[in-house]
Design an enzyme around this catalytic site. Structure first.
Site, short mmCIF file in Angstrom:
data_model
loop_
_atom_site.label_atom_id
_atom_site.label_comp_id
_atom_site.label_asym_id
_atom_site.label_seq_id
_atom_site.Cartn_x
_atom_site.Cartn_y
_atom_site.Cartn_z
CE1 TYR A 72 -4.61 -1.93 4.84
CE2 TYR A 72 -3.63 0.16 4.18
CZ TYR A 72 -4.17 -1.08 3.85
OH TYR A 72 -4.23 -1.45 2.53
CB SER A 85 -0.89 0.01 1.25
OG SER A 85 -1.52 1.26 1.43
#
Length: 342
Positions: free
Chosen positions: A159, A134
């Protein structure tokens, strides 16, 4: 890539998810056999995931297995039974903001499950693992565009930390066991069948229904919005090019983008950041209605700006994003109207 590799099914995890659905469909459209895996997590409405799976079920080469990759025994059994030569691992617990309020699922879905996938690849003789990282790994970095050669040791959400952990775990398996693995740092993917917890969907739904939208930092937030068809094309290009050791890599001056092990990371983005205010204007034009706005501060864990340097991916695979924000939003709004009967 061997003929046996092409004949064996591609294992796509997160096949009921947004990017997983599009990647699986692209593989099926070109005649590949795909085994999709998903646990149909209720993080957002599972009805949307079921609807994606219904689309894939129309392809004779698609087979679906529902289980949780955090279950080591179930994952090991699936690898033994499917015997994939190529794996595209897109399953994850998404959502930067949710990771601040409910962190534990992120460890199970993004770390424990990924370990089980790595073990399946290791023991199953997988020839290439492509996995989702990501853009959030760039965290507190402010130098843009973000390069794979930048340090990514300062995540600003759990995350992001789990995605950085995935990269480190994949590298260790590449080093120890020769597992060819490529990580893709996705930059704000949007498009038809998209996630309802992301800005494009949230804003479109609110504007279409005449509801107020909450706009962070007065709309002065920049994202490298990347259309999902471009992302799927990039994933398939990377899948066809297994990672290889860099013979020039030097441990005295280590390059974070490459390795002496068969592991690579690439940015996959649009290479053109857009201000949130412009995104809203483009959605307003596509929907045919002005937004009612309220301001909010930038939420904790959110990055002010993301921008992808995609030079490495373009050089190595010929990747070139082809979809403008206007075209991508128009296609999304058309899908939204059809899906919701609006």
């Amino acid at each position: 890539m061997t003929s046996a590799s092409i004949a064996a099914p591609v294992l796509v995890t997160g096949a009921a998810g947004f990017v997983g659905f599009h990647v699986a469909r692209r593989l099926l459209e070109r005649g590949e056999s795909v085994v999709g895996v998903d646990n149909l997590s209720p993080y957002y409405d599972p009805a949307l995931k079921e609807a994606r799976l219904a689309q894939l079920a129309g392809y004779p080469g698609f087979h679906f297995r529902r289980f949780d990759l955090a279950d080591a025994a179930a994952t090991a059994a699936a690898f033994r039974e499917v015997a994939p030569r190529r794996v595209v691992h897109l399953a994850a617990q998404p959502g930067v903001r949710q990771s601040l309020v409910d962190p534990h699922p992120y460890i199970f879905a993004n770390v424990v499950a990924f370990l089980n996938v790595l073990e399946g690849c290791r023991h199953g003789g997988v020839e290439h693992l492509v996995y989702a990282s990501s853009s959030s790994v760039y965290g507190a970095n402010r130098k843009v565009p973000f390069s794979e050669r930048d340090n990514v040791d300062h995540p600003v959400s759990l995350y992001a930390a789990t995605k950085k952990a995935d990269e480190l775990m994949a590298h260790s398996y590449a080093h120890l066991y020769g597992l060819r693995a490529t990580g893709l740092r996705f930059f704000t993917v949007y498009g038809p069948w998209g996630r309802p917890d992301m800005a494009v969907y949230i804003f479109t739904d609110a504007i279409a229904r005449g509801r107020e939208i909450c706009v962070a930092n007065g709309g002065q937030v920049w994202r490298d919005f990347t259309y999902v068809d471009d992302v799927a094309e990039g994933v398939l290009r990377v899948l066809a090019r297994p990672a290889a050791p860099d013979p020039l890599w030097n441990g005295l001056t280590p390059d974070p983008a490459t390795s002496s092990a068969p592991h690579r990371v690439y940015n996959i983005g649009n290479n053109r950041p857009e201000e949130l205010n412009r995104l809203i204007a483009v959605i307003e034009a596509a929907v045919g209605r002005k937004a009612t706005r309220s301001d909010m501060p930038l939420p904790p864990g959110d990055m002010l700006e993301t921008a992808a340097d995609i030079a490495d991916l373009a050089r190595d695979t010929g990747f070139s994003p082809a979809t403008s924000l206007e075209d991508g939003i128009r296609r999304f709004v058309e899908w939204y109207r059809g899906y919701h009967g609006a």
